[in-house]
Design a protein around this motif. Structure first.
Motif, PDB file in Angstrom:
ATOM      1  N   VAL A 105      -7.570  27.015 -29.073  1.00 30.90           N
ATOM      2  CA  VAL A 105      -8.716  27.179 -29.970  1.00 30.90           C
ATOM      3  C   VAL A 105      -9.589  25.927 -29.956  1.00 30.90           C
ATOM      4  N   LEU A 106      -8.945  24.756 -29.939  1.00 26.10           N
ATOM      5  CA  LEU A 106      -9.731  23.511 -29.906  1.00 26.10           C
ATOM      6  C   LEU A 106     -10.552  23.425 -28.618  1.00 26.10           C
ATOM      7  N   ASP A 107      -9.957  23.858 -27.510  1.00 27.97           N
ATOM      8  CA  ASP A 107     -10.695  23.851 -26.242  1.00 27.97           C
ATOM      9  C   ASP A 107     -11.891  24.806 -26.302  1.00 27.97           C
ATOM     10  N   LEU A 108     -11.667  25.954 -26.951  1.00 29.09           N
ATOM     11  CA  LEU A 108     -12.777  26.911 -27.093  1.00 29.09           C
ATOM     12  C   LEU A 108     -13.914  26.308 -27.923  1.00 29.09           C
ATOM     13  N   VAL A 109     -13.532  25.627 -28.985  1.00 32.50           N
ATOM     14  CA  VAL A 109     -14.548  25.000 -29.847  1.00 32.50           C
ATOM     15  C   VAL A 109     -15.271  23.891 -29.077  1.00 32.50           C
ATOM     16  N   ALA A 110     -14.494  23.101 -28.345  1.00 29.66           N
ATOM     17  CA  ALA A 110     -15.096  21.998 -27.575  1.00 29.66           C
ATOM     18  C   ALA A 110     -16.107  22.540 -26.566  1.00 29.66           C
ATOM     19  N   ARG A 111     -15.808  23.718 -26.006  1.00 26.91           N
ATOM     20  CA  ARG A 111     -16.707  24.316 -25.015  1.00 26.91           C
ATOM     21  C   ARG A 111     -18.035  24.761 -25.631  1.00 26.91           C
ATOM     22  N   LEU A 112     -18.044  24.942 -26.952  1.00 27.47           N
ATOM     23  CA  LEU A 112     -19.268  25.398 -27.619  1.00 27.47           C
ATOM     24  C   LEU A 112     -20.277  24.265 -27.805  1.00 27.47           C
ATOM     25  N   ARG A 113     -19.775  23.033 -27.656  1.00 28.21           N
ATOM     26  CA  ARG A 113     -20.673  21.880 -27.837  1.00 28.21           C
ATOM     27  C   ARG A 113     -21.863  22.000 -26.878  1.00 28.21           C
ATOM     28  N   GLY A 114     -23.028  21.827 -27.415  1.00 24.99           N
ATOM     29  CA  GLY A 114     -24.240  21.917 -26.595  1.00 24.99           C
ATOM     30  C   GLY A 114     -24.809  23.325 -26.550  1.00 24.99           C
ATOM     31  N   GLU A 115     -23.967  24.327 -26.864  1.00 22.01           N
ATOM     32  CA  GLU A 115     -24.460  25.703 -26.869  1.00 22.01           C
ATOM     33  C   GLU A 115     -24.849  26.158 -28.264  1.00 22.01           C
ATOM     34  N   ALA A 116     -24.170  25.608 -29.266  1.00 19.10           N
ATOM     35  CA  ALA A 116     -24.429  26.050 -30.643  1.00 19.10           C
ATOM     36  C   ALA A 116     -24.030  24.941 -31.611  1.00 19.10           C
ATOM     37  N   THR A 117     -24.500  25.070 -32.834  1.00 22.11           N
ATOM     38  CA  THR A 117     -24.038  24.169 -33.892  1.00 22.11           C
ATOM     39  C   THR A 117     -22.785  24.791 -34.493  1.00 22.11           C
ATOM     40  N   VAL A 118     -21.769  23.960 -34.674  1.00 23.69           N
ATOM     41  CA  VAL A 118     -20.502  24.479 -35.202  1.00 23.69           C
ATOM     42  C   VAL A 118     -20.143  23.733 -36.481  1.00 23.69           C
ATOM     43  N   ILE A 119     -19.837  24.493 -37.523  1.00 25.90           N
ATOM     44  CA  ILE A 119     -19.256  23.889 -38.729  1.00 25.90           C
ATOM     45  C   ILE A 119     -17.790  24.294 -38.725  1.00 25.90           C
ATOM     46  N   PHE A 120     -16.936  23.302 -38.718  1.00 25.72           N
ATOM     47  CA  PHE A 120     -15.512  23.499 -38.445  1.00 25.72           C
ATOM     48  C   PHE A 120     -14.728  22.938 -39.615  1.00 25.72           C
ATOM     49  N   SER A 121     -14.187  23.798 -40.461  1.00 29.04           N
ATOM     50  CA  SER A 121     -13.437  23.258 -41.597  1.00 29.04           C
ATOM     51  C   SER A 121     -11.965  23.145 -41.225  1.00 29.04           C
ATOM     52  N   SER A 122     -11.351  22.079 -41.683  1.00 27.47           N
ATOM     53  CA  SER A 122      -9.938  21.881 -41.354  1.00 27.47           C
ATOM     54  C   SER A 122      -9.340  20.812 -42.255  1.00 27.47           C
ATOM     55  N   HIS A 123      -8.032  20.906 -42.449  1.00 25.79           N
ATOM     56  CA  HIS A 123      -7.356  19.782 -43.099  1.00 25.79           C
ATOM     57  C   HIS A 123      -6.497  19.036 -42.073  1.00 25.79           C
ATOM     58  N   ILE A 124      -6.609  19.462 -40.788  1.00 26.00           N
ATOM     59  CA  ILE A 124      -5.901  18.748 -39.721  1.00 26.00           C
ATOM     60  C   ILE A 124      -6.882  17.731 -39.141  1.00 26.00           C
ATOM     61  N   LEU A 125      -6.734  16.488 -39.588  1.00 24.92           N
ATOM     62  CA  LEU A 125      -7.758  15.487 -39.275  1.00 24.92           C
ATOM     63  C   LEU A 125      -7.804  15.149 -37.794  1.00 24.92           C
ATOM     64  N   GLY A 126      -6.669  15.234 -37.131  1.00 25.36           N
ATOM     65  CA  GLY A 126      -6.647  14.952 -35.695  1.00 25.36           C
ATOM     66  C   GLY A 126      -7.545  15.934 -34.945  1.00 25.36           C
ATOM     67  N   ASP A 127      -7.518  17.195 -35.359  1.00 22.54           N
ATOM     68  CA  ASP A 127      -8.359  18.213 -34.722  1.00 22.54           C
ATOM     69  C   ASP A 127      -9.839  17.894 -34.917  1.00 22.54           C
ATOM     70  N   VAL A 128     -10.165  17.517 -36.136  1.00 21.98           N
ATOM     71  CA  VAL A 128     -11.563  17.215 -36.446  1.00 21.98           C
ATOM     72  C   VAL A 128     -12.027  16.018 -35.639  1.00 21.98           C
ATOM     73  N   GLN A 129     -11.187  14.984 -35.592  1.00 24.34           N
ATOM     74  CA  GLN A 129     -11.562  13.779 -34.851  1.00 24.34           C
ATOM     75  C   GLN A 129     -11.735  14.092 -33.366  1.00 24.34           C
ATOM     76  N   GLU A 130     -10.956  15.061 -32.885  1.00 25.41           N
ATOM     77  CA  GLU A 130     -11.004  15.383 -31.455  1.00 25.41           C
ATOM     78  C   GLU A 130     -12.265  16.159 -31.072  1.00 25.41           C
ATOM     79  N   VAL A 131     -12.627  17.143 -31.883  1.00 25.74           N
ATOM     80  CA  VAL A 131     -13.715  18.031 -31.436  1.00 25.74           C
ATOM     81  C   VAL A 131     -15.046  17.817 -32.159  1.00 25.74           C
ATOM     82  N   CYS A 132     -15.034  17.118 -33.286  1.00 26.68           N
ATOM     83  CA  CYS A 132     -16.282  17.021 -34.071  1.00 26.68           C
ATOM     84  C   CYS A 132     -16.996  15.700 -33.799  1.00 26.68           C
ATOM     85  N   ASP A 133     -18.316  15.725 -33.932  1.00 28.48           N
ATOM     86  CA  ASP A 133     -19.063  14.470 -33.848  1.00 28.48           C
ATOM     87  C   ASP A 133     -19.571  14.032 -35.215  1.00 28.48           C
TER      88      ASP A 133
END
Lengths: 248, 293
Positions: free
Chosen positions: B161-189
């Motif tokens: 799922v994280l890879d899918l979200v990462a692939r969306l970068r540049g194609e769309a704006t993504v608002i990604f809610s999570s309490h897993i901070l490692g995931d947020v740090q990895e895929v969010c800017d």
């Protein structure tokens, strides 16, 4: 794939059509049979007690069908309609649909239409089956009166489906929608006991299919039909309004 | 900004779920909405998605409603539909003019090409999540709201799922809610930190990590290191010196600038051999705990 095909597939793949058709056609075939041979049936299982019944008349065949169809048949119809119309019963499914349409009415319209068509078709086939078997076993029914009775029955079923839609927009799940609807449907005949209110209530239409072939005037059911049309409109309006106001 | 709110407030009776939230989501960003359970993340996304109404405040979404897609935390679909039918329904509802071949394309990207003819009833939780993502992206949305998309998954499912979200970068704006901070740090800017309905911080993750954390340096020296500890402890720009082992030190400094200017010189003057040294990167988790504690 669109929302209309989704409802068609729901009917076919979950075998709901079979439940509807099965219950109405079964009672359509069994009703006139039991009316015709009621004396023999009671005699066979009555432990030697002799019960004398008046000879069956054609209206009795339809009356038996109406009696059964308005109870178990209606319960199946309400359950099938609620399964479709309670689209927020699983909030995640509600989110899928609600975030992809402009208006909640876009979700409701196919569900209302397909539910009514399915319930209506099952009822008509059951009624036609009862009519045929009555003609074969007991005697012919007046064509105009029987069709008028079927028409009134369909109008009543449209009210039932609209009522389910309104109930589903308030209930949290399918069972809740069924219970609310059943309570309202059961309350109507009780209210109808008071004075002459009964002939104005939608529930009065249930008896049209047996009453008109038995000699009642078609016009006898016009007041109830008028109230039913208004009630259908009110229920649909409430269903849309309550569905729009619901928060997921 | 593709999404902005002003004074957004949501009350459930006497409980305040959101307190005057001013959200700013830049166009094209992957925006992480983080916070502990009950912080108001789902409520905020629900209001933005039009599934809940705000008690007060304004919302501005600069995107066509048909190009906004939402994915709940545990997506569910009619169990008697096939995966392909689910995605095709999503396509038709989003925009019927989108070619049907797009359905197969997103199913392939989600790794569901082989399973797409099977009914959803037999899908695992991870497959349902990926099917949800496929249904969300099939309409080519410009704004996606994903509510805890990886929280209920096993490590492999989470990675997909994280890879899918990462692939969306540049194609769309993504608002990604999570309490897993490692995931947020990895895929969010960008990130917004919510606590008890209050937006404590929002901005770029890099700014948050540099701006909030105390600058630390991690040193690896050849023992004995006592001379280095003494010299660093005596330096005015050093806040603390913490030995981590016989050859490792954590040095907290008052500013990155001072450390860059003086640290190498102080160490060289002690004569202690240096194996390596560099800034100890702050994690989103450290900053989050600093902000929310």
């Amino acid at each position: 794939m669109n929302l209309w095909r989704l409802e068609w597939l729901r009917l076919v793949r979950t075998k709901r059509w079979l439940a509807l058709l099965g219950v109405y056609v079964f009672f359509g075939l069994v009703g006139p049979l039991s009316a015709r041979y009621l004396g023999e049936i009671v005699e066979r299982f009555g432990g030697g007690v002799e019960v004398v019944f008046p000879p069956a008349v054609p209206a009795d065949g339809m009356a038996q069908f109406v009696s059964n169809a308005s109870q178990l048949g209606l319960l199946v119809a309400v359950t099938v309609a609620a399964g479709s119309l309670a689209f927020d019963a699983k909030p995640e499914m509600g989110v899928f649909l609600r975030t992809r349409v402009d208006r909640v009415g876009d979700i409701l319209l196919p569900r209302l239409t397909v539910s009514f068509l399915a319930v209506g078709a099952a009822f008509v086939l059951g009624a036609l089956g009862a009519w045929y078997e009555t003609a074969v076993l007991i005697g012919g029914l007046p064509v105009g009166g029987t069709f008028a009775g079927i028409g009134y029955g369909l109008l009543y079923l449209s009210f039932v489906v609209a009522l389910v839609a309104a109930a589903a927009s308030r209930a949290d799940n399918v069972l809740g929608a069924v219970l609310i609807t059943v309570v309202v449907l059961l309350a109507m005949p009780m209210i109808g006991i008071v004075g002459s209110i009964g002939r104005w209530l939608p529930a009065h239409l249930v008896g049209a299919l047996s009453g008109i072939p038995a000699g009642e005037r078609i016009g006898e059911y016009v007041p109830a039909a008028g109230v039913t049309v208004v009630a259908v409109g009110l229920c649909l309006w409430l269903a849309v309004r309550w569905s729009e106001a619901r928060e997921l | 900004m593709i999404v902005s709110t002003r004074g957004l407030r949501k009350e459930y009776g006497s409980t305040v779920a959101l307190r005057d939230v001013d959200l700013r989501v830049p166009v094209g960003s992957v925006y992480g909405l983080v916070g502990p359970n009950g912080a108001g993340k789902t409520t905020l996304l629900g209001i933005l998605a039009g599934l809940r109404s705000a008690t007060a405040g304004t919302i501005e979404i600069n995107a066509d409603r048909t190009r906004v897609a939402v994915l709940p935390d545990t997506p569910q679909f009619e169990p008697w539909l096939t995966g392909r039918e689910v995605v095709d329904l999503a396509r038709t509802l989003a925009d019927p003019t989108i070619a049907e071949s797009r359905v197969d394309e997103v199913l392939e990207q989600a790794g569901l090409a082989d399973a797409c003819r099977r009914t959803v009833a037999g899908y695992s939780r991870g497959m349902l999540q990926r099917l949800g993502v496929a249904s969300t992206v099939v309409g080519d949305p410009v704004l996606l709201m994903l509510d805890e998309p990886s929280s209920a998954l096993d490590p492999a499912g989470r990675r997909e799922v994280l890879d899918l979200v990462a692939r969306l970068r540049g194609e769309a704006t993504v608002i990604f809610s999570s309490h897993i901070l490692g995931d947020v740090q990895e895929v969010c800017d960008s990130v917004g930190i919510l606590r008890e309905g209050e937006l404590l911080f929002q901005g770029r993750i890099s700014d948050l990590l540099v701006g909030s954390a105390v600058p630390d340096y991690r040193l690896r020296l050849r023992p004995p290191i006592d001379a280095a500890i003494s010299a660093l402890g005596a330096a005015g720009w050093v806040r603390s010196v913490e030995p981590l082992s016989a050859e490792e030190l954590r040095v907290s400094v008052d500013s990155v600038a001072n450390a860059e200017k003086y640290l190498a010189g102080v160490l060289a003057a002690t004569g202690v051999p240096i194996v390596s040294f560099g800034p100890a990167a702050a994690t989103l988790e450290q900053v989050f705990l600093e902000l929310t504690s």
